[in-house]
Design an enzyme around this catalytic site. Structure first.
Site, PDB file in Angstrom:
ATOM      1  N   LYS A 149       0.998  -1.129  -0.390  1.00 30.70           N
ATOM      2  CA  LYS A 149       0.123   0.089  -0.176  1.00 30.70           C
ATOM      3  C   LYS A 149       0.906   0.835  -0.224  1.00 30.70           C
ATOM      4  O   LYS A 149       2.006   1.043   0.372  1.00 30.70           O
ATOM      5  CB  LYS A 149      -1.079  -0.322   0.958  1.00 30.70           C
ATOM      6  CG  LYS A 149      -1.916  -1.028   1.347  1.00 30.70           C
ATOM      7  CD  LYS A 149      -3.004  -0.602   0.374  1.00 30.70           C
ATOM      8  CE  LYS A 149      -4.061  -2.323   0.555  1.00 30.70           C
ATOM      9  NZ  LYS A 149      -5.272  -2.000  -0.136  1.00 30.70           N
ATOM     10  N   LYS A 208     -14.420  -8.060  -6.068  1.00 28.22           N
ATOM     11  CA  LYS A 208     -14.615  -8.590  -5.008  1.00 28.22           C
ATOM     12  C   LYS A 208     -16.409  -8.403  -4.727  1.00 28.22           C
ATOM     13  O   LYS A 208     -17.129  -8.324  -6.176  1.00 28.22           O
ATOM     14  CB  LYS A 208     -14.702  -7.281  -4.493  1.00 28.22           C
ATOM     15  CG  LYS A 208     -12.970  -6.515  -3.757  1.00 28.22           C
ATOM     16  CD  LYS A 208     -12.321  -5.672  -3.303  1.00 28.22           C
ATOM     17  CE  LYS A 208     -10.469  -5.213  -3.429  1.00 28.22           C
ATOM     18  NZ  LYS A 208     -10.701  -4.019  -2.585  1.00 28.22           N
TER      19      LYS A 208
END
Length: 330
Positions: free
Chosen positions: A151, A247
């Site tokens: 990230k 997702k």
């Protein structure tokens, strides 16, 4: 046919904070749905996401509006028309899958054609956003796993990525700026990503700036995440994307996620399966998509201080299936 619907919000504290460019999470806030028909119970879970205007309360309210229909026997196809894509529909859809499979004496492998028994998945293990030194220490712990997800934001991505790669020279690597970069950064960091052997760049630009990726020839594949929810979104996806991150919370359930995966592959796009920070009840249904994906990022439950009983477990970067009977007849 009479069914009984139960909907509740639950909180699962994390073992350590999870940091991305949008902020820090210290707990997974989920909505759990159960649909009982006689002695048979189907379960589903969703993670409402503020990025999409969702909350636990709004998701529960959306599901409660369907209570009469669900308790009277609403099926998954009717659900697609009754509720828009998003977290609330995901929890209900997955509960219906679980219930239907149990009532039929079947399982998710037979229903979707994935291999039985479920095989371990090499899942991305996340290095959260932090200082380069802290990210280097976190990466060192993951140096032997097959896949790392890093990230980053606009602050110091080059230093962060160099630090992670120095500590973990072997794993494949995904870089995820969570919509925080500009097109200039995508372009300027191409050489660095080649140098560091990055395998995938995930959603670098804000979704509303996607058009800038049109015609862009990236040195590494770029995955759409926030820019792709359901199969209908493929028509507006610029050609700079070569991978779609599916997702279940975005697609609104396993039913729509399987449709998106098939449609994406038909267009020559590769599939990634991702998740929110969640419990294993969100991950078990996603296995049906992940089993055929080029990239798997399902480490959500591994961040929890305590998961649901019988859920998935991690083993050095591999996700092991839940115990038999946990979800989907497996």
């Amino acid at each position: 046919m009479h069914r009984t619907l139960t909907v509740l919000g639950e909180v699962f504290p994390l073992a350590t904070p999870f940091r991305i460019s949008r902020g820090v999470k210290t707990a997974a806030e989920v909505v759990t749905v159960t649909i009982a028909q006689g002695d048979v119970i189907g379960r589903g879970e969703c993670v409402p996401y503020p990025r999409y205007g969702e909350s636990v309360d709004s998701s529960i309210a959306a599901i409660e509006r369907l209570r009469p229909a669900l308790e009277s026997g609403m099926g998954r196809q009717e659900l697609l028309d009754a509720l828009s894509a998003g977290a609330a529909r995901n929890a209900v859809d997955c509960a219906l899958w679980d219930l239907e499979l149990k009532l039929a004496g079947s399982d998710i492998a037979a229903a979707t054609g994935i291999a039985r028994p479920l095989r371990p998945l090499a899942t991305a293990m996340t290095v959260g956003l932090d200082t380069p030194d802290a990210m280097e220490r976190a990466a060192a712990v993951l140096s032997q796993v097959p896949l790392i997800k890093v990230k980053v934001d606009r602050g110091e991505p080059a230093a962060q990525l160099r630090a992670v790669r120095a500590a973990a020279p072997q794993p494949r690597m995904i870089v995820d700026p969570n919509e925080s970069w500009t097109m200039a950064e995508v372009s300027d960091l191409q050489g660095l990503m080649r140098e560091l052997r990055i395998d995938l760049l995930e959603q670098p630009l804000p979704a509303h700036e996607d058009a800038e990726l049109g015609g862009f020839k990236s040195a590494i594949p770029i995955a759409a995440d926030e820019s792709i929810h359901v199969a209908a979104d493929l028509d507006g996806l610029p050609d700079g994307y070569r991978v779609v991150n599916i997702k279940l919370d975005k697609a609104g359930g396993l039913t729509a996620a399987l449709g998106l995966a098939a449609a994406a592959r038909a267009r020559g796009l590769e599939v990634m399966t991702g998740c929110m920070i969640c419990s294993s009840l969100s991950i078990a249904p996603a296995w049906a998509v992940a089993a055929g994906s080029a990239f798997v990022d399902l480490d959500g439950p591994l961040w929890l201080s305590a998961d649901r009983d019988g859920g998935v477990t991690g083993d050095n970067g591999h996700l092991l299936p839940p115990r038999p009977g946990f979800w989907g007849g497996i």
